[in-house]
Design a protein around this motif. Structure first.
Motif, PDB file in Angstrom:
ATOM      1  N   GLU A  22      25.372 -32.596  56.060  1.00 11.46           N
ATOM      2  CA  GLU A  22      25.729 -31.729  54.934  1.00 11.46           C
ATOM      3  C   GLU A  22      25.146 -30.332  55.119  1.00 11.46           C
ATOM      4  N   GLN A  24      24.510 -28.878  58.019  1.00 11.45           N
ATOM      5  CA  GLN A  24      25.281 -28.205  59.062  1.00 11.45           C
ATOM      6  C   GLN A  24      26.634 -27.728  58.543  1.00 11.45           C
ATOM      7  N   ILE A  25      27.285 -28.536  57.721  1.00 14.85           N
ATOM      8  CA  ILE A  25      28.577 -28.143  57.147  1.00 14.85           C
ATOM      9  C   ILE A  25      28.419 -26.901  56.279  1.00 14.85           C
ATOM     10  N   ASN A  26      27.405 -26.890  55.440  1.00 19.76           N
ATOM     11  CA  ASN A  26      27.171 -25.724  54.575  1.00 19.76           C
ATOM     12  C   ASN A  26      26.835 -24.483  55.387  1.00 19.76           C
ATOM     13  N   TYR A  27      26.108 -24.658  56.482  1.00 20.05           N
ATOM     14  CA  TYR A  27      25.768 -23.532  57.350  1.00 20.05           C
ATOM     15  C   TYR A  27      27.035 -22.962  57.991  1.00 20.05           C
ATOM     16  N   GLN A  28      27.926 -23.830  58.472  1.00 23.87           N
ATOM     17  CA  GLN A  28      29.172 -23.370  59.078  1.00 23.87           C
ATOM     18  C   GLN A  28      30.060 -22.673  58.050  1.00 23.87           C
ATOM     19  N   LYS A  29      30.095 -23.176  56.825  1.00 20.50           N
ATOM     20  CA  LYS A  29      30.857 -22.513  55.761  1.00 20.50           C
ATOM     21  C   LYS A  29      30.309 -21.111  55.503  1.00 20.50           C
ATOM     22  N   LEU A  30      28.999 -20.982  55.537  1.00 23.37           N
ATOM     23  CA  LEU A  30      28.371 -19.676  55.346  1.00 23.37           C
ATOM     24  C   LEU A  30      28.757 -18.721  56.461  1.00 23.37           C
ATOM     25  N   ILE A  32      31.458 -18.794  58.332  1.00 29.13           N
ATOM     26  CA  ILE A  32      32.870 -18.434  58.170  1.00 29.13           C
ATOM     27  C   ILE A  32      33.027 -17.399  57.061  1.00 29.13           C
ATOM     28  N   SER A  33      32.305 -17.579  55.988  1.00 29.47           N
ATOM     29  CA  SER A  33      32.358 -16.638  54.881  1.00 29.47           C
ATOM     30  C   SER A  33      31.880 -15.252  55.310  1.00 29.47           C
ATOM     31  N   ASP A  35      31.974 -14.039  58.387  1.00 34.13           N
ATOM     32  CA  ASP A  35      32.980 -13.474  59.280  1.00 34.13           C
ATOM     33  C   ASP A  35      34.167 -12.910  58.502  1.00 34.13           C
ATOM     34  N   LYS A  36      34.607 -13.612  57.481  1.00 32.55           N
ATOM     35  CA  LYS A  36      35.723 -13.118  56.666  1.00 32.55           C
ATOM     36  C   LYS A  36      35.347 -11.818  55.955  1.00 32.55           C
TER      37      LYS A  36
END
Length: 84
Positions: A22, A24-30, A32-33, A35-36
């Motif tokens: 969980e 790692q998933i939240n870190y990857q979402k961050l 991506i956010s 980068d956008k």
């Protein structure tokens, strides 16, 4: 948060693995956010949008009239400021 009672070390390991995934998933979402956000703020994107807007505004008959009239209005405004 409720206290969980574990009956074995395997349950603890599984819970820690779930929490780690969980995280790692939240870190990857961050990431991506971020980068956008960077893409939205890049000057090249803004310049492209402004170029498209300029092209749409100054194309056709209406654009031709604007191209002819804007320099006269600009010069009139500058001369008005000087008091001429």
């Amino acid at each position: 948060m409720a206290t969980i009672k574990y009956s074995s070390y395997n349950q603890i390991d599984k819970e820690l693995e779930i929490l780690n995934l969980e995280k790692q998933i939240n870190y990857q979402k961050l990431l991506i956010s971020i980068d956008k956000t960077k893409e939205c703020l890049l000057p090249s994107k803004t310049i492209t949008v402004l170029g498209d807007l300029y092209q749409k505004t100054f194309s056709g008959t209406y654009g031709l009239l604007l191209k002819l009239v804007i320099p006269y209005i600009f010069n009139w405004y500058i001369n008005k400021k000087r008091g001429d």
